[in-house]
Every structure is written in structure tokens, then in C-alpha cells.
Design a protein around this motif. Sequence first.
Motif, PDB file in Angstrom:
ATOM      1  N   GLY A 156      -0.778   5.062  -0.747  1.00 36.28           N
ATOM      2  CA  GLY A 156      -1.791   4.906   0.267  1.00 36.28           C
ATOM      3  C   GLY A 156      -1.653   3.677   1.138  1.00 36.28           C
ATOM      4  N   GLN A 157      -0.658   2.844   0.911  1.00 35.83           N
ATOM      5  CA  GLN A 157      -0.517   1.650   1.742  1.00 35.83           C
ATOM      6  C   GLN A 157      -0.174   1.979   3.194  1.00 35.83           C
ATOM      7  OE1 GLN A 157       2.222  -0.687  -0.408  1.00 35.83           O
ATOM      8  NE2 GLN A 157       0.661  -1.615  -1.675  1.00 35.83           N
ATOM      9  N   PRO A 158       0.723   2.922   3.462  1.00 34.77           N
ATOM     10  CA  PRO A 158       0.935   3.269   4.870  1.00 34.77           C
ATOM     11  C   PRO A 158      -0.313   3.882   5.506  1.00 34.77           C
ATOM     12  CG  PRO A 158       2.788   4.007   3.574  1.00 34.77           C
ATOM     13  CD  PRO A 158       1.731   3.555   2.617  1.00 34.77           C
ATOM     14  N   LEU A 159      -1.136   4.567   4.728  1.00 29.87           N
ATOM     15  CA  LEU A 159      -2.369   5.127   5.271  1.00 29.87           C
ATOM     16  C   LEU A 159      -3.300   4.030   5.752  1.00 29.87           C
ATOM     17  CD1 LEU A 159      -4.277   7.515   5.808  1.00 29.87           C
ATOM     18  CD2 LEU A 159      -5.097   7.226   3.480  1.00 29.87           C
ATOM     19  N   PHE A 160      -3.461   2.969   4.960  1.00 31.81           N
ATOM     20  CA  PHE A 160      -4.318   1.863   5.377  1.00 31.81           C
ATOM     21  C   PHE A 160      -3.766   1.183   6.629  1.00 31.81           C
ATOM     22  CE2 PHE A 160      -5.318   1.564   0.651  1.00 31.81           C
ATOM     23  CZ  PHE A 160      -6.395   2.413   0.770  1.00 31.81           C
ATOM     24  N   LEU A 161      -2.469   0.994   6.673  1.00 32.48           N
ATOM     25  CA  LEU A 161      -1.839   0.396   7.842  1.00 32.48           C
ATOM     26  C   LEU A 161      -2.039   1.278   9.066  1.00 32.48           C
ATOM     27  CD1 LEU A 161       0.071  -1.781   9.071  1.00 32.48           C
ATOM     28  CD2 LEU A 161       1.936  -0.254   8.459  1.00 32.48           C
ATOM     29  N   HIS A 162      -1.840   2.573   8.915  1.00 35.51           N
ATOM     30  CA  HIS A 162      -1.975   3.488  10.043  1.00 35.51           C
ATOM     31  C   HIS A 162      -3.421   3.609  10.495  1.00 35.51           C
ATOM     32  CE1 HIS A 162       2.010   5.489   8.660  1.00 35.51           C
ATOM     33  NE2 HIS A 162       2.212   4.380   9.338  1.00 35.51           N
ATOM     34  N   LEU A 163      -4.361   3.595   9.551  1.00 36.03           N
ATOM     35  CA  LEU A 163      -5.774   3.616   9.937  1.00 36.03           C
ATOM     36  C   LEU A 163      -6.151   2.369  10.718  1.00 36.03           C
ATOM     37  CD1 LEU A 163      -7.602   5.077   6.828  1.00 36.03           C
ATOM     38  CD2 LEU A 163      -7.517   6.043   9.118  1.00 36.03           C
ATOM     39  N   GLY A 223       6.015   6.180  11.485  1.00 35.69           N
ATOM     40  CA  GLY A 223       5.371   6.469  10.206  1.00 35.69           C
ATOM     41  C   GLY A 223       6.370   6.554   9.063  1.00 35.69           C
ATOM     42  N   TYR A 224       7.526   7.144   9.330  1.00 35.48           N
ATOM     43  CA  TYR A 224       8.576   7.255   8.316  1.00 35.48           C
ATOM     44  C   TYR A 224       9.083   5.876   7.916  1.00 35.48           C
ATOM     45  CZ  TYR A 224      12.710   9.166   5.980  1.00 35.48           C
ATOM     46  OH  TYR A 224      13.664   9.498   5.051  1.00 35.48           O
ATOM     47  N   SER A 225       9.284   5.001   8.899  1.00 35.42           N
ATOM     48  CA  SER A 225       9.790   3.664   8.573  1.00 35.42           C
ATOM     49  C   SER A 225       8.737   2.829   7.843  1.00 35.42           C
ATOM     50  CB  SER A 225      10.258   2.950   9.839  1.00 35.42           C
ATOM     51  OG  SER A 225       9.164   2.679  10.676  1.00 35.42           O
ATOM     52  N   ASN A 226       7.466   3.020   8.159  1.00 32.39           N
ATOM     53  CA  ASN A 226       6.414   2.318   7.421  1.00 32.39           C
ATOM     54  C   ASN A 226       6.363   2.778   5.973  1.00 32.39           C
ATOM     55  OD1 ASN A 226       5.591   0.733   9.540  1.00 32.39           O
ATOM     56  ND2 ASN A 226       3.999   2.142  10.188  1.00 32.39           N
ATOM     57  N   ALA A 227       6.541   4.076   5.754  1.00 32.07           N
ATOM     58  CA  ALA A 227       6.532   4.591   4.384  1.00 32.07           C
ATOM     59  C   ALA A 227       7.768   4.129   3.616  1.00 32.07           C
ATOM     60  CB  ALA A 227       6.463   6.109   4.397  1.00 32.07           C
ATOM     61  N   SER A 228       8.892   4.030   4.292  1.00 28.33           N
ATOM     62  CA  SER A 228      10.102   3.625   3.583  1.00 28.33           C
ATOM     63  C   SER A 228      10.084   2.146   3.196  1.00 28.33           C
ATOM     64  CB  SER A 228      11.339   3.928   4.432  1.00 28.33           C
ATOM     65  OG  SER A 228      11.368   3.111   5.571  1.00 28.33           O
ATOM     66  N   SER A 229       9.329   1.334   3.916  1.00 29.39           N
ATOM     67  CA  SER A 229       9.293  -0.081   3.576  1.00 29.39           C
ATOM     68  C   SER A 229       8.146  -0.447   2.636  1.00 29.39           C
ATOM     69  CB  SER A 229       9.191  -0.926   4.849  1.00 29.39           C
ATOM     70  OG  SER A 229       7.961  -0.693   5.478  1.00 29.39           O
ATOM     71  N   SER A 230       7.297   0.507   2.286  1.00 31.65           N
ATOM     72  CA  SER A 230       6.196   0.200   1.362  1.00 31.65           C
ATOM     73  C   SER A 230       6.689   0.255  -0.083  1.00 31.65           C
ATOM     74  CB  SER A 230       5.041   1.178   1.561  1.00 31.65           C
ATOM     75  OG  SER A 230       5.404   2.457   1.103  1.00 31.65           O
ATOM     76  N   LYS A 231       5.944  -0.391  -0.957  1.00 32.33           N
ATOM     77  CA  LYS A 231       6.296  -0.364  -2.371  1.00 32.33           C
ATOM     78  C   LYS A 231       5.950   1.004  -2.950  1.00 32.33           C
ATOM     79  CE  LYS A 231       7.345  -4.721  -2.649  1.00 32.33           C
ATOM     80  NZ  LYS A 231       8.674  -5.151  -2.694  1.00 32.33           N
ATOM     81  N   LYS A 232       6.772   1.471  -3.841  1.00 35.85           N
ATOM     82  CA  LYS A 232       6.573   2.807  -4.394  1.00 35.85           C
ATOM     83  C   LYS A 232       5.453   2.880  -5.422  1.00 35.85           C
ATOM     84  CE  LYS A 232      11.083   4.644  -3.524  1.00 35.85           C
ATOM     85  NZ  LYS A 232      12.052   3.712  -3.135  1.00 35.85           N
ATOM     86  N   GLU A 233       5.097   1.761  -6.035  1.00 38.88           N
ATOM     87  CA  GLU A 233       4.058   1.826  -7.058  1.00 38.88           C
ATOM     88  C   GLU A 233       2.657   1.885  -6.470  1.00 38.88           C
ATOM     89  OE1 GLU A 233       4.962  -2.552  -6.480  1.00 38.88           O
ATOM     90  OE2 GLU A 233       6.183  -0.804  -6.946  1.00 38.88           O
ATOM     91  N   LYS A 234       2.498   1.558  -5.215  1.00 35.13           N
ATOM     92  CA  LYS A 234       1.194   1.588  -4.560  1.00 35.13           C
ATOM     93  C   LYS A 234       1.164   2.745  -3.576  1.00 35.13           C
ATOM     94  CE  LYS A 234      -0.523  -2.293  -6.138  1.00 35.13           C
ATOM     95  NZ  LYS A 234      -1.705  -2.404  -6.912  1.00 35.13           N
TER      96      LYS A 234
END
Length: 125
Positions: free
Chosen positions: A70-77, A57-68
Motif C-alpha cells: 500500500g505504500q505506492p497507493l499512499f504516494l499516489h493518493l 506508477g510502475y516505477s513507484n511500485a518497483s522502488s517501494s519495499k516489498k514488506e509494506k
Amino acid sequence: MPKYYIFEFYIKNFFLSLLGLVIIGGIISFIFDYSNNIYLSYSFSICIAIIGTIIIGYSNASSSKKEKEGQPLFLHLFLTILLFIVNSIWGDTNIFICFLRECLSLLFLQLGVYLYARAKGLRTE
């Protein structure tokens, strides 16, 4: 949103997350195969699964864009819903146990996102 952002984040991180979960499963299987003490193997396996899922989860959040947000949430869901469907169809456990396991994995994946946001000083609500 850049032109190739869907591939760069969602597809790449989905497959990397699946690879990470397979590696965690392999480590847990190795622990159960070569451990003589059942309580010690359960303890190590639970700790490794929790820490590994938080790291994913940490690595998914670190690779997401900062301006968007909830993107890791959609991926994790998407990841947990897909794993729930696969486990409920081909798994040998009860559907309730499968549901609890996937809810806990979503919780720990989002805990990794929360820890990343706290470390970077991002807004967490």
C-alpha cells in the motif's frame, strides 16, 4: 522501517513523479505546438499521457519495499489530491473536469502498480 525510509521512498518518489508528469506535459505541449492535425495530436497526447502515467506508477511500485503493501497507493493518493487542489485553485477548467482528470490519473498510476505486482508474482487484491 529503516531510519531514512521516508526520504528514500515518499519524498524522492514524489518529486520524481512530479518531474515525470512535467516531462509528460512538456511532450504533450510539444505535440500540440507542432502538429497540424488536431485529431492526431489529441490521439497521440492521450496515448502518451496514459502510457507515461502507467510507467510512473510502475516505477513507484518497483522502488517501494516489498514488506509494506500500500505504500505506492499512499504516494499516489497524496500526489493526486495535491494536484487536484492546485488545479482547482489555479486551473482554468471546471472542477468536475479537474476531478475526473485526477481520478483517471490515480487509476492509471495504480494500474502501473498492478502491472508491477503481476509481473513480479506478488499478491494483488
